[in-house]
Design a protein around this motif. Structure first.
Motif, PDB file in Angstrom:
ATOM      1  N   GLN A   1      -0.983  -8.810   9.663  1.00 44.86           N
ATOM      2  CA  GLN A   1       0.230  -8.994   8.857  1.00 44.86           C
ATOM      3  C   GLN A   1       1.403  -9.421   9.728  1.00 44.86           C
ATOM      4  O   GLN A   1       2.184 -10.289   9.333  1.00 44.86           O
ATOM      5  CB  GLN A   1       0.572  -7.713   8.102  1.00 44.86           C
TER       6      GLN A   1
ATOM      7  N   GLU B   1       4.826  -3.774   2.395  1.00 44.40           N
ATOM      8  CA  GLU B   1       4.709  -5.188   2.041  1.00 44.40           C
ATOM      9  C   GLU B   1       5.560  -5.526   0.816  1.00 44.40           C
ATOM     10  O   GLU B   1       6.175  -6.584   0.753  1.00 44.40           O
ATOM     11  CB  GLU B   1       3.240  -5.567   1.814  1.00 44.40           C
TER      12      GLU B   1
ATOM     13  N   GLN C   1       1.244   0.994   3.425  1.00 48.66           N
ATOM     14  CA  GLN C   1       1.084  -0.429   3.720  1.00 48.66           C
ATOM     15  C   GLN C   1       1.504  -1.264   2.512  1.00 48.66           C
ATOM     16  O   GLN C   1       2.233  -2.250   2.654  1.00 48.66           O
ATOM     17  CB  GLN C   1      -0.359  -0.737   4.110  1.00 48.66           C
TER      18      GLN C   1
ATOM     19  N   ASP D   1      -2.901   3.262   3.093  1.00 51.22           N
ATOM     20  CA  ASP D   1      -2.931   2.237   2.049  1.00 51.22           C
ATOM     21  C   ASP D   1      -1.656   2.271   1.211  1.00 51.22           C
ATOM     22  O   ASP D   1      -1.085   1.225   0.880  1.00 51.22           O
ATOM     23  CB  ASP D   1      -4.149   2.426   1.144  1.00 51.22           C
TER      24      ASP D   1
ATOM     25  N   LEU E   1       3.748   1.828  10.648  1.00 57.47           N
ATOM     26  CA  LEU E   1       2.402   1.836  10.068  1.00 57.47           C
ATOM     27  C   LEU E   1       1.327   1.999  11.130  1.00 57.47           C
ATOM     28  O   LEU E   1       0.354   2.732  10.934  1.00 57.47           O
ATOM     29  CB  LEU E   1       2.154   0.537   9.281  1.00 57.47           C
TER      30      LEU E   1
ATOM     31  N   HIS F   1       6.310  -2.225  10.547  1.00 57.39           N
ATOM     32  CA  HIS F   1       4.905  -2.370  10.924  1.00 57.39           C
ATOM     33  C   HIS F   1       4.540  -1.434  12.083  1.00 57.39           C
ATOM     34  O   HIS F   1       3.427  -0.910  12.135  1.00 57.39           O
ATOM     35  CB  HIS F   1       4.589  -3.828  11.261  1.00 57.39           C
TER      36      HIS F   1
ATOM     37  N   GLN G   1      -5.353  -4.600  10.566  1.00 58.65           N
ATOM     38  CA  GLN G   1      -4.685  -5.117   9.367  1.00 58.65           C
ATOM     39  C   GLN G   1      -3.197  -5.331   9.624  1.00 58.65           C
ATOM     40  O   GLN G   1      -2.637  -6.363   9.242  1.00 58.65           O
ATOM     41  CB  GLN G   1      -4.850  -4.142   8.199  1.00 58.65           C
ATOM     42  N   VAL G   2      -2.577  -4.350  10.268  1.00 59.06           N
ATOM     43  CA  VAL G   2      -1.135  -4.459  10.539  1.00 59.06           C
ATOM     44  C   VAL G   2      -0.871  -5.621  11.491  1.00 59.06           C
ATOM     45  O   VAL G   2       0.060  -6.410  11.283  1.00 59.06           O
ATOM     46  CB  VAL G   2      -0.573  -3.142  11.108  1.00 59.06           C
TER      47      VAL G   2
ATOM     48  N   TYR H   1      -7.331  -0.306  10.468  1.00 60.45           N
ATOM     49  CA  TYR H   1      -5.970  -0.212   9.955  1.00 60.45           C
ATOM     50  C   TYR H   1      -4.985  -0.895  10.910  1.00 60.45           C
ATOM     51  O   TYR H   1      -4.089  -1.617  10.478  1.00 60.45           O
ATOM     52  CB  TYR H   1      -5.553   1.246   9.743  1.00 60.45           C
TER      53      TYR H   1
END
Length: 107
Positions: free
Chosen positions: A91, A49, A45, A42, A70, A67, A87-88, A84
């Motif tokens: 994005q 961003e 990330q 978190d 990550l 990314h 999420q990447v 997780y």
């Protein structure tokens, strides 16, 4: 903050090296060596961003490299938490769409 750094500083390489070192440490020492209240994914990330927003001139290849770091962190430190990685990927998809990119050229 990242936005205040000199633009000549290669922040991407610093971030990636730090993320990779922490992931390697977690693998070597065991994930339990990282306190549960410290949510590495978190934290990084959010910082990635923030960096991307602050440095709008980052080449797409650099954004994707951040990314990728990550995703590697998530897979090494939180292998049971596939959300997780999701999420990447979301994005990355949003970034590529916003930039109107379907593929990257070059090496």
């Amino acid at each position: 903050p990242c936005g205040q750094l000199n633009h000549a500083v290669n922040v991407k390489n610093i971030f990636i090296a730090l993320i990779d070192r922490l992931a390697t440490f977690a693998l070597r020492e065991g994930v339990s060596s990282i306190p549960k209240e410290v949510q590495l994914f978190d934290i990084f990330q959010q910082k990635v961003e923030t960096l991307i927003k602050a440095r709008e001139d980052l080449p797409p290849e650099d954004v994707l490299a951040l990314h990728t770091a990550l995703v590697n962190l998530a897979l090494k430190v939180y292998p049971e938490d596939v959300e997780y990685v999701d999420q990447v990927l979301e994005q990355v998809g949003a970034f590529l769409t916003a930039k109107g990119l379907e593929s990257l050229e070059g090496g």
